[in-house]
Design a protein around this motif. Sequence first.
Motif, PDB file in Angstrom:
ATOM      1  N   LYS A  61       0.842  -1.195   0.000  1.00 10.36           N
ATOM      2  CA  LYS A  61       0.000   0.000   0.000  1.00 10.36           C
ATOM      3  C   LYS A  61       0.883   1.253   0.000  1.00 10.36           C
ATOM      4  CE  LYS A  61      -3.761  -2.140   2.649  1.00 10.36           C
ATOM      5  NZ  LYS A  61      -4.585  -2.052   3.887  1.00 10.36           N
ATOM      6  N   PRO A  62       0.433   2.310  -0.664  1.00 14.10           N
ATOM      7  CA  PRO A  62       1.181   3.570  -0.557  1.00 14.10           C
ATOM      8  C   PRO A  62       1.090   4.128   0.858  1.00 14.10           C
ATOM      9  CG  PRO A  62      -0.897   3.916  -1.721  1.00 14.10           C
ATOM     10  CD  PRO A  62      -0.746   2.434  -1.542  1.00 14.10           C
ATOM     11  N   LEU A  63       2.140   4.778   1.307  1.00 16.33           N
ATOM     12  CA  LEU A  63       2.142   5.352   2.639  1.00 16.33           C
ATOM     13  C   LEU A  63       1.314   6.632   2.677  1.00 16.33           C
ATOM     14  CD1 LEU A  63       5.853   4.828   3.744  1.00 16.33           C
ATOM     15  CD2 LEU A  63       3.892   3.311   4.007  1.00 16.33           C
ATOM     16  N   GLU A  64       1.229   7.220   3.851  1.00 13.95           N
ATOM     17  CA  GLU A  64       0.415   8.423   4.032  1.00 13.95           C
ATOM     18  C   GLU A  64       0.881   9.559   3.127  1.00 13.95           C
ATOM     19  OE1 GLU A  64      -0.512  11.601   7.628  1.00 13.95           O
ATOM     20  OE2 GLU A  64      -0.053   9.519   8.119  1.00 13.95           O
ATOM     21  N   SER A  65       2.178   9.682   2.930  1.00 11.12           N
ATOM     22  CA  SER A  65       2.725  10.704   2.043  1.00 11.12           C
ATOM     23  C   SER A  65       4.058  10.227   1.489  1.00 11.12           C
ATOM     24  CB  SER A  65       2.914  12.030   2.782  1.00 11.12           C
ATOM     25  OG  SER A  65       4.019  11.945   3.670  1.00 11.12           O
ATOM     26  N   ILE A  66       4.545  10.900   0.467  1.00 10.96           N
ATOM     27  CA  ILE A  66       5.844  10.559  -0.105  1.00 10.96           C
ATOM     28  C   ILE A  66       6.946  10.738   0.937  1.00 10.96           C
ATOM     29  CG2 ILE A  66       7.568  11.306  -1.794  1.00 10.96           C
ATOM     30  CD1 ILE A  66       5.308  11.942  -3.714  1.00 10.96           C
ATOM     31  N   SER A  67       6.842  11.768   1.744  1.00 10.69           N
ATOM     32  CA  SER A  67       7.877  12.058   2.741  1.00 10.69           C
ATOM     33  C   SER A  67       8.008  10.965   3.792  1.00 10.69           C
ATOM     34  CB  SER A  67       7.575  13.392   3.429  1.00 10.69           C
ATOM     35  OG  SER A  67       7.615  14.457   2.512  1.00 10.69           O
ATOM     36  N   HIS A  68       6.956  10.196   4.025  1.00  9.26           N
ATOM     37  CA  HIS A  68       7.008   9.159   5.061  1.00  9.26           C
ATOM     38  C   HIS A  68       7.893   7.978   4.669  1.00  9.26           C
ATOM     39  CE1 HIS A  68       3.472  11.082   7.072  1.00  9.26           C
ATOM     40  NE2 HIS A  68       4.134  10.643   8.118  1.00  9.26           N
ATOM     41  N   TYR A  69       8.274   7.901   3.405  1.00  8.27           N
ATOM     42  CA  TYR A  69       9.198   6.837   3.002  1.00  8.27           C
ATOM     43  C   TYR A  69      10.575   7.057   3.616  1.00  8.27           C
ATOM     44  CZ  TYR A  69       5.849   4.859  -0.251  1.00  8.27           C
ATOM     45  OH  TYR A  69       4.739   4.243  -0.790  1.00  8.27           O
ATOM     46  N   PHE A  70      10.808   8.234   4.174  1.00 11.43           N
ATOM     47  CA  PHE A  70      12.060   8.509   4.886  1.00 11.43           C
ATOM     48  C   PHE A  70      12.255   7.543   6.045  1.00 11.43           C
ATOM     49  CE2 PHE A  70      14.282  10.613   8.393  1.00 11.43           C
ATOM     50  CZ  PHE A  70      15.439  11.059   7.775  1.00 11.43           C
ATOM     51  N   ARG A 210      -9.612  12.165   7.821  1.00 17.52           N
ATOM     52  CA  ARG A 210      -9.080  10.805   7.885  1.00 17.52           C
ATOM     53  C   ARG A 210      -8.602  10.305   6.522  1.00 17.52           C
ATOM     54  NH1 ARG A 210     -14.185   8.136  10.804  1.00 17.52           N
ATOM     55  NH2 ARG A 210     -15.128   9.549   9.294  1.00 17.52           N
ATOM     56  N   ASP A 211      -9.114  10.907   5.435  1.00 18.92           N
ATOM     57  CA  ASP A 211      -8.664  10.507   4.106  1.00 18.92           C
ATOM     58  C   ASP A 211      -7.208  10.883   3.856  1.00 18.92           C
ATOM     59  OD1 ASP A 211     -11.169   9.503   3.515  1.00 18.92           O
ATOM     60  OD2 ASP A 211     -11.875  11.374   2.618  1.00 18.92           O
ATOM     61  N   PHE A 212      -6.680  11.777   4.667  1.00 22.56           N
ATOM     62  CA  PHE A 212      -5.306  12.240   4.491  1.00 22.56           C
ATOM     63  C   PHE A 212      -4.392  11.702   5.585  1.00 22.56           C
ATOM     64  CE2 PHE A 212      -8.125  15.120   2.380  1.00 22.56           C
ATOM     65  CZ  PHE A 212      -7.471  15.498   1.230  1.00 22.56           C
ATOM     66  N   GLU A 213      -4.888  10.755   6.380  1.00 22.96           N
ATOM     67  CA  GLU A 213      -4.114  10.174   7.462  1.00 22.96           C
ATOM     68  C   GLU A 213      -4.025   8.664   7.283  1.00 22.96           C
ATOM     69  OE1 GLU A 213      -6.257  11.386  10.913  1.00 22.96           O
ATOM     70  OE2 GLU A 213      -5.463  13.439  10.914  1.00 22.96           O
ATOM     71  N   TYR A 214      -3.051   8.054   7.977  1.00 21.34           N
ATOM     72  CA  TYR A 214      -2.901   6.601   7.926  1.00 21.34           C
ATOM     73  C   TYR A 214      -4.196   5.916   8.372  1.00 21.34           C
ATOM     74  CZ  TYR A 214      -1.164   1.928   8.992  1.00 21.34           C
ATOM     75  OH  TYR A 214      -0.986   0.581   9.021  1.00 21.34           O
ATOM     76  N   PRO A 215      -4.644   4.828   7.679  1.00 22.37           N
ATOM     77  CA  PRO A 215      -3.972   4.126   6.587  1.00 22.37           C
ATOM     78  C   PRO A 215      -4.334   4.636   5.197  1.00 22.37           C
ATOM     79  CG  PRO A 215      -5.882   2.874   7.260  1.00 22.37           C
ATOM     80  CD  PRO A 215      -5.857   4.115   8.135  1.00 22.37           C
ATOM     81  N   ASN A 216      -5.064   5.733   5.107  1.00 24.74           N
ATOM     82  CA  ASN A 216      -5.420   6.280   3.806  1.00 24.74           C
ATOM     83  C   ASN A 216      -4.243   7.052   3.216  1.00 24.74           C
ATOM     84  OD1 ASN A 216      -8.176   5.337   3.915  1.00 24.74           O
ATOM     85  ND2 ASN A 216      -8.529   6.929   5.445  1.00 24.74           N
ATOM     86  N   ALA A 217      -4.293   7.250   1.914  1.00 26.55           N
ATOM     87  CA  ALA A 217      -3.136   7.832   1.227  1.00 26.55           C
ATOM     88  C   ALA A 217      -3.540   9.014   0.356  1.00 26.55           C
ATOM     89  CB  ALA A 217      -2.449   6.767   0.385  1.00 26.55           C
ATOM     90  N   GLY A 218      -4.480   9.820   0.846  1.00 20.62           N
ATOM     91  CA  GLY A 218      -4.906  10.981   0.079  1.00 20.62           C
ATOM     92  C   GLY A 218      -3.765  11.933  -0.207  1.00 20.62           C
ATOM     93  N   THR A 219      -2.933  12.162   0.801  1.00 22.75           N
ATOM     94  CA  THR A 219      -1.792  13.068   0.623  1.00 22.75           C
ATOM     95  C   THR A 219      -0.799  12.506  -0.383  1.00 22.75           C
ATOM     96  OG1 THR A 219      -2.011  13.907   2.886  1.00 22.75           O
ATOM     97  CG2 THR A 219       0.106  14.231   1.797  1.00 22.75           C
ATOM     98  N   PHE A 220      -0.530  11.208  -0.300  1.00 19.97           N
ATOM     99  CA  PHE A 220       0.417  10.569  -1.224  1.00 19.97           C
ATOM    100  C   PHE A 220      -0.018  10.753  -2.668  1.00 19.97           C
ATOM    101  CE2 PHE A 220       1.563   6.984  -3.913  1.00 19.97           C
ATOM    102  CZ  PHE A 220       2.939   6.908  -3.741  1.00 19.97           C
TER     103      PHE A 220
END
Length: 249
Positions: A61-70, A210-220
């Motif tokens: 699954k994609p993470l919450e945002s691209i930056s969280h892959y850090f 909640r669509d922009f928070e884990y486990p959703n990936a709206g931000t990503f």
Amino acid sequence: MPLYQQLKQQFNAGFPSNPKTNPETKVSAEQDTLRIVVGILGVLLPIVLWISLAIVSCYTKPLESISHYFYTRVSSVFVITMSLLAVFLIIYKGKRRRDFLLSLIAGIAALLVVFFPTTNLAPRCCHPDYLYSITYIDPEKIWETFHFASAGVFLGCLAIMSIWRFPAKDSSDEHPIKRDRVLYVVCGIIMLVAMLIIFLGSNGIIFDKRDFEYPNAGTFWLESVAVWAFGYSWLLKAGFFSKLKKTFF
């Protein structure tokens, strides 16, 4: 010509200190090379991160945002890609000083995105529900704020370049055709709209927070749309698609 020699030549070429007295200074071929590299890095960033984490940690699954892959095992991919983007943006000069200033600010902001990570993936270190997260940093609210501000400046400068500079007749040696000018503006608007939705949605002003928070990936997904638009505009400016067409057809 080796890449380091191209970069050295590009850096030494500089830009006119007084554009009014030298308005016909040509943008060298290395400028297009830089645009192509920057565009490809932007387009591939979310795709490579997603696939890499799926391969390394079996988390599809994609993470919450691209930056969280850090905070994952593929953090090196995120750090290296963002750092390369920053370096290429910093040494990119364009045809006018204003192009250089915008890309310089975007490059510095990209570095700050890496230096000041976003919020942690897991609520605590070694959380059993976040086994794909291998890094945990003591929460610092100022880091989160600075990270989001830097990301906004990074994408904002690129959006301004796409809307204002790329369609301009003095942005390159070849005047962009009407269709391309429209595409540049559309790409810039897409980036700005995506950032606006992320800001409003993550604060619960529009949509469900909640669509922009884990486990959703709206931000990503919105970040991906923004960097894809940015990457496409840079590839288009470099004539990448026409060159690709001539090469294979």
